[in-house]
Scaffold this motif. Structure first.
Motif, PDB file in Angstrom:
ATOM      1  N   ALA A  40      74.444 -42.687 -93.028  1.00 37.61           N
ATOM      2  CA  ALA A  40      73.140 -42.287 -93.830  1.00 37.61           C
ATOM      3  C   ALA A  40      73.605 -42.502 -95.185  1.00 37.61           C
ATOM      4  O   ALA A  40      74.862 -41.578 -95.649  1.00 37.61           O
ATOM      5  N   THR A  41      73.806 -43.739 -95.927  1.00 39.10           N
ATOM      6  CA  THR A  41      73.934 -43.676 -97.227  1.00 39.10           C
ATOM      7  C   THR A  41      72.545 -43.945 -97.714  1.00 39.10           C
ATOM      8  O   THR A  41      71.742 -43.930 -97.859  1.00 39.10           O
ATOM      9  N   THR A  42      73.104 -42.963 -99.328  1.00 41.22           N
ATOM     10  CA  THR A  42      71.940 -42.536 -99.847  1.00 41.22           C
ATOM     11  C   THR A  42      72.301 -42.070-101.333  1.00 41.22           C
ATOM     12  O   THR A  42      73.019 -41.763-101.730  1.00 41.22           O
ATOM     13  N   GLY A  45      64.043 -47.666 -92.355  1.00 42.91           N
ATOM     14  CA  GLY A  45      62.678 -47.520 -92.865  1.00 42.91           C
ATOM     15  C   GLY A  45      61.888 -48.583 -92.797  1.00 42.91           C
ATOM     16  O   GLY A  45      62.242 -49.110 -93.026  1.00 42.91           O
ATOM     17  N   ARG A  46      60.991 -48.737 -92.670  1.00 40.67           N
ATOM     18  CA  ARG A  46      59.477 -49.597 -92.949  1.00 40.67           C
ATOM     19  C   ARG A  46      59.421 -49.966 -94.365  1.00 40.67           C
ATOM     20  O   ARG A  46      59.749 -50.629 -95.012  1.00 40.67           O
ATOM     21  N   ARG A  47      59.418 -49.023 -95.092  1.00 38.71           N
ATOM     22  CA  ARG A  47      59.566 -49.311 -96.739  1.00 38.71           C
ATOM     23  C   ARG A  47      60.882 -50.002 -97.825  1.00 38.71           C
ATOM     24  O   ARG A  47      61.292 -50.832 -97.781  1.00 38.71           O
ATOM     25  N   THR A  48      62.021 -49.779 -96.450  1.00 38.06           N
ATOM     26  CA  THR A  48      63.211 -49.557 -97.194  1.00 38.06           C
ATOM     27  C   THR A  48      63.329 -51.580 -96.892  1.00 38.06           C
ATOM     28  O   THR A  48      63.700 -52.340 -97.673  1.00 38.06           O
ATOM     29  N   TYR A  49      63.239 -51.340 -95.563  1.00 35.89           N
ATOM     30  CA  TYR A  49      63.305 -52.805 -94.596  1.00 35.89           C
ATOM     31  C   TYR A  49      62.607 -53.356 -95.704  1.00 35.89           C
ATOM     32  O   TYR A  49      62.822 -54.889 -95.327  1.00 35.89           O
ATOM     33  N   GLU A  50      60.715 -53.873 -95.965  1.00 39.82           N
ATOM     34  CA  GLU A  50      60.733 -54.843 -96.674  1.00 39.82           C
ATOM     35  C   GLU A  50      60.909 -54.396 -98.551  1.00 39.82           C
ATOM     36  O   GLU A  50      61.166 -56.030 -98.863  1.00 39.82           O
ATOM     37  N   HIS A  83      70.596 -47.385 -94.801  1.00 42.97           N
ATOM     38  CA  HIS A  83      70.159 -46.721 -95.993  1.00 42.97           C
ATOM     39  C   HIS A  83      69.316 -46.813 -96.512  1.00 42.97           C
ATOM     40  O   HIS A  83      67.867 -47.041 -96.032  1.00 42.97           O
ATOM     41  N   GLY A  84      68.771 -45.481 -97.548  1.00 42.63           N
ATOM     42  CA  GLY A  84      67.710 -45.393 -97.969  1.00 42.63           C
ATOM     43  C   GLY A  84      67.042 -44.941 -97.146  1.00 42.63           C
ATOM     44  O   GLY A  84      67.465 -43.248 -96.066  1.00 42.63           O
ATOM     45  N   SER A  85      65.717 -44.977 -96.887  1.00 41.95           N
ATOM     46  CA  SER A  85      64.951 -44.739 -95.899  1.00 41.95           C
ATOM     47  C   SER A  85      64.458 -42.905 -95.501  1.00 41.95           C
ATOM     48  O   SER A  85      65.575 -42.523 -94.229  1.00 41.95           O
ATOM     49  N   GLY A  86      64.684 -42.560 -97.080  1.00 41.22           N
ATOM     50  CA  GLY A  86      63.996 -40.774 -96.836  1.00 41.22           C
ATOM     51  C   GLY A  86      63.474 -40.844 -95.411  1.00 41.22           C
ATOM     52  O   GLY A  86      63.618 -39.414 -95.739  1.00 41.22           O
ATOM     53  N   ASP A  87      61.846 -40.645 -95.260  1.00 41.74           N
ATOM     54  CA  ASP A  87      60.945 -40.662 -94.806  1.00 41.74           C
ATOM     55  C   ASP A  87      61.728 -40.601 -92.940  1.00 41.74           C
ATOM     56  O   ASP A  87      61.982 -39.617 -92.242  1.00 41.74           O
ATOM     57  N   LEU A  88      62.616 -41.952 -92.829  1.00 42.37           N
ATOM     58  CA  LEU A  88      62.929 -41.975 -91.480  1.00 42.37           C
ATOM     59  C   LEU A  88      64.322 -40.771 -91.428  1.00 42.37           C
ATOM     60  O   LEU A  88      64.786 -40.457 -90.375  1.00 42.37           O
TER      61      LEU A  88
END
Length: 200
Positions: free
Chosen positions: A6-8, A61-66, A130-135
Protein backbone atom coordinates in the motif's frame (compact mmCIF):
# COMPACT_ATOMS: atom_id res chain seq x y z
CA UNK A 1 1.76 -15.92 -2.79
CA UNK A 2 1.41 -12.31 -3.87
CA UNK A 3 2.49 -9.47 -1.60
CA UNK A 4 -0.05 -6.70 -1.05
CA UNK A 5 1.66 -3.32 -0.81
CA UNK A 6 0.00 0.00 0.00
CA UNK A 7 1.47 3.31 -1.12
CA UNK A 8 0.09 6.36 0.66
CA UNK A 9 0.83 10.10 0.59
CA UNK A 10 0.46 11.56 4.10
CA UNK A 11 0.87 15.02 5.56
CA UNK A 12 2.95 15.41 8.72
CA UNK A 13 -0.26 15.41 10.77
CA UNK A 14 -1.54 12.23 9.11
CA UNK A 15 -3.95 13.58 6.46
CA UNK A 16 -4.31 11.56 3.24
CA UNK A 17 -7.15 13.50 1.60
CA UNK A 18 -6.68 15.21 -1.77
CA UNK A 19 -2.89 15.16 -2.16
CA UNK A 20 -2.82 15.51 -5.96
CA UNK A 21 -5.06 18.36 -7.08
CA UNK A 22 -7.35 21.00 -5.51
CA UNK A 23 -10.47 19.20 -6.81
CA UNK A 24 -9.35 15.62 -6.19
CA UNK A 25 -11.37 14.97 -3.01
CA UNK A 26 -13.40 17.88 -1.58
CA UNK A 27 -15.53 15.66 0.70
CA UNK A 28 -16.43 17.31 3.99
CA UNK A 29 -15.56 20.74 2.63
CA UNK A 30 -11.86 19.89 2.30
CA UNK A 31 -10.31 22.81 0.41
CA UNK A 32 -6.57 22.11 0.77
CA UNK A 33 -6.18 19.62 -2.08
CA UNK A 34 -2.96 19.54 -4.09
CA UNK A 35 -0.65 19.76 -1.09
CA UNK A 36 1.98 17.33 -2.41
CA UNK A 37 2.71 19.24 -5.64
CA UNK A 38 5.30 21.69 -4.22
CA UNK A 39 7.34 18.74 -2.92
CA UNK A 40 7.44 16.77 -6.17
CA UNK A 41 10.95 16.34 -7.62
CA UNK A 42 13.03 13.98 -9.74
CA UNK A 43 13.93 11.79 -6.76
CA UNK A 44 10.27 11.24 -5.97
CA UNK A 45 9.67 10.30 -9.60
CA UNK A 46 12.57 7.83 -9.45
CA UNK A 47 11.21 6.09 -6.34
CA UNK A 48 7.74 5.94 -7.87
CA UNK A 49 9.03 4.38 -11.09
CA UNK A 50 10.97 1.76 -9.11
CA UNK A 51 7.91 0.63 -7.16
CA UNK A 52 5.56 0.60 -10.14
CA UNK A 53 8.04 -1.68 -11.93
CA UNK A 54 7.44 -4.34 -9.25
CA UNK A 55 3.66 -4.59 -9.77
CA UNK A 56 1.83 -7.54 -11.27
CA UNK A 57 -1.61 -6.00 -10.65
CA UNK A 58 -3.33 -3.04 -8.99
CA UNK A 59 -6.13 -2.89 -6.43
CA UNK A 60 -7.99 0.43 -6.22
CA UNK A 61 -10.96 1.99 -4.51
CA UNK A 62 -13.65 3.58 -6.66
CA UNK A 63 -12.62 7.20 -6.15
CA UNK A 64 -8.93 6.59 -6.84
CA UNK A 65 -9.78 4.43 -9.83
CA UNK A 66 -11.91 7.17 -11.39
CA UNK A 67 -9.09 9.70 -10.91
CA UNK A 68 -6.57 7.32 -12.48
CA UNK A 69 -8.91 6.32 -15.33
CA UNK A 70 -9.46 9.96 -16.20
CA UNK A 71 -5.76 10.57 -16.75
CA UNK A 72 -3.42 7.60 -17.20
CA UNK A 73 -4.97 5.95 -20.32
CA UNK A 74 -4.01 9.06 -22.31
CA UNK A 75 -0.34 8.96 -21.23
CA UNK A 76 2.21 7.22 -23.45
CA UNK A 77 3.15 3.63 -22.73
CA UNK A 78 6.83 4.48 -22.15
CA UNK A 79 5.95 6.41 -19.00
CA UNK A 80 7.08 4.32 -15.98
CA UNK A 81 3.72 4.78 -14.25
CA UNK A 82 1.38 4.75 -17.25
CA UNK A 83 3.01 1.64 -18.72
CA UNK A 84 2.17 -0.70 -15.83
CA UNK A 85 -1.21 0.92 -15.13
CA UNK A 86 -2.34 0.60 -18.74
CA UNK A 87 -1.06 -2.92 -19.34
CA UNK A 88 -1.60 -4.78 -16.05
CA UNK A 89 -4.82 -5.99 -14.40
CA UNK A 90 -6.71 -3.45 -12.29
CA UNK A 91 -9.12 -4.69 -9.63
CA UNK A 92 -11.61 -2.09 -8.41
CA UNK A 93 -13.58 -2.36 -5.18
CA UNK A 94 -16.93 -0.78 -6.02
CA UNK A 95 -20.60 -1.54 -5.55
CA UNK A 96 -21.64 1.14 -8.06
CA UNK A 97 -19.26 0.87 -11.03
CA UNK A 98 -20.06 -1.96 -13.42
CA UNK A 99 -18.09 -1.20 -16.59
CA UNK A 100 -15.06 0.70 -17.81
CA UNK A 101 -13.32 1.35 -21.11
CA UNK A 102 -9.91 1.10 -19.41
CA UNK A 103 -8.43 -2.18 -20.59
CA UNK A 104 -7.73 -4.77 -17.91
CA UNK A 105 -10.30 -3.53 -15.39
CA UNK A 106 -12.28 -5.98 -13.24
CA UNK A 107 -14.72 -5.07 -10.47
CA UNK A 108 -14.90 -6.58 -6.99
CA UNK A 109 -18.52 -5.95 -6.03
CA UNK A 110 -19.28 -8.32 -3.19
CA UNK A 111 -17.00 -9.59 -0.43
CA UNK A 112 -13.86 -7.53 -1.01
CA UNK A 113 -11.92 -9.15 1.84
CA UNK A 114 -12.55 -12.63 0.45
CA UNK A 115 -11.75 -11.53 -3.11
CA UNK A 116 -8.47 -9.92 -2.08
CA UNK A 117 -7.54 -12.94 0.02
CA UNK A 118 -7.97 -15.09 -3.09
CA UNK A 119 -5.91 -12.69 -5.22
CA UNK A 120 -3.09 -12.78 -2.67
CA UNK A 121 -3.08 -16.57 -2.75
CA UNK A 122 -2.18 -16.55 -6.44
CA UNK A 123 1.49 -16.63 -7.49
CA UNK A 124 3.02 -13.27 -8.29
CA UNK A 125 5.09 -10.34 -7.10
CA UNK A 126 3.03 -7.38 -5.88
CA UNK A 127 -0.64 -6.49 -5.81
CA UNK A 128 -0.37 -2.74 -5.30
CA UNK A 129 -2.83 -0.38 -3.63
CA UNK A 130 -2.31 3.32 -4.35
CA UNK A 131 -4.30 5.88 -2.38
CA UNK A 132 -7.77 4.37 -1.95
CA UNK A 133 -8.07 5.35 1.72
CA UNK A 134 -11.47 3.78 2.43
CA UNK A 135 -10.48 0.49 0.80
CA UNK A 136 -7.11 0.53 2.53
CA UNK A 137 -8.70 0.86 5.96
CA UNK A 138 -10.86 -2.19 5.20
CA UNK A 139 -7.81 -4.17 4.11
CA UNK A 140 -5.85 -3.12 7.19
CA UNK A 141 -8.67 -4.16 9.51
CA UNK A 142 -8.67 -7.58 7.85
CA UNK A 143 -4.88 -7.93 8.18
CA UNK A 144 -4.34 -8.14 4.43
CA UNK A 145 -1.67 -5.44 3.96
CA UNK A 146 1.84 -6.87 3.92
CA UNK A 147 3.79 -3.67 3.35
CA UNK A 148 3.08 0.05 3.79
CA UNK A 149 5.01 2.58 1.71
CA UNK A 150 4.25 5.85 3.45
CA UNK A 151 5.36 9.14 1.92
CA UNK A 152 5.34 11.74 4.71
CA UNK A 153 5.28 15.29 3.35
CA UNK A 154 6.59 18.31 5.30
CA UNK A 155 3.23 20.04 5.48
CA UNK A 156 0.66 20.35 8.29
CA UNK A 157 -2.95 20.63 7.12
CA UNK A 158 -4.95 20.61 10.32
CA UNK A 159 -7.98 18.95 8.77
CA UNK A 160 -8.97 16.17 6.40
CA UNK A 161 -9.31 12.40 6.42
CA UNK A 162 -6.49 10.52 8.09
CA UNK A 163 -4.73 7.28 7.26
CA UNK A 164 -5.24 5.89 10.76
CA UNK A 165 -8.45 7.39 12.17
CA UNK A 166 -9.67 6.74 15.73
CA UNK A 167 -10.73 3.13 16.10
CA UNK A 168 -8.04 1.69 13.84
CA UNK A 169 -7.07 -1.77 15.21
CA UNK A 170 -3.70 -1.98 16.93
CA UNK A 171 -1.00 -3.46 14.73
CA UNK A 172 2.79 -3.64 15.01
CA UNK A 173 4.90 -2.63 12.02
CA UNK A 174 8.57 -3.15 11.24
CA UNK A 175 10.53 -0.36 9.56
CA UNK A 176 12.54 -1.98 6.75
CA UNK A 177 13.54 1.00 4.63
CA UNK A 178 13.81 4.76 4.91
CA UNK A 179 14.58 7.27 2.17
CA UNK A 180 14.44 11.07 2.00
CA UNK A 181 13.94 13.21 -1.08
CA UNK A 182 15.68 16.51 -1.74
CA UNK A 183 12.52 18.40 -0.83
CA UNK A 184 12.18 16.79 2.56
CA UNK A 185 9.70 14.01 1.87
CA UNK A 186 10.33 11.08 4.22
CA UNK A 187 9.65 7.74 2.52
CA UNK A 188 9.11 5.03 5.11
CA UNK A 189 8.57 1.36 4.27
CA UNK A 190 6.96 -0.81 6.93
CA UNK A 191 6.19 -4.51 6.91
CA UNK A 192 3.31 -5.83 8.94
CA UNK A 193 4.44 -7.96 11.85
CA UNK A 194 3.40 -11.60 11.94
CA UNK A 195 0.34 -12.29 14.13
CA UNK A 196 2.50 -13.99 16.76
CA UNK A 197 4.67 -10.84 16.99
CA UNK A 198 1.84 -8.33 17.42
CA UNK A 199 2.21 -8.20 21.21
CA UNK A 200 5.98 -8.39 21.27
Amino acid sequence: MTTLTATTFVSLDGVVQGPGTPTEDPRGGFDLGGWLTPCYDAVMAEYTADWFSRADAFLLGRRTYEIFAGYWPSVGGSDPVAGPLNSLPKYVASRTLTRSSWQGTAFLRDDVVRAVTELKAEPGRELQVHGSGDLLRTLMAAGLVDEHRVWVFPVVLGKGQRLFPPGTPRRSLQLVEHRTTGKGVSVQVYRTARPEDQDA
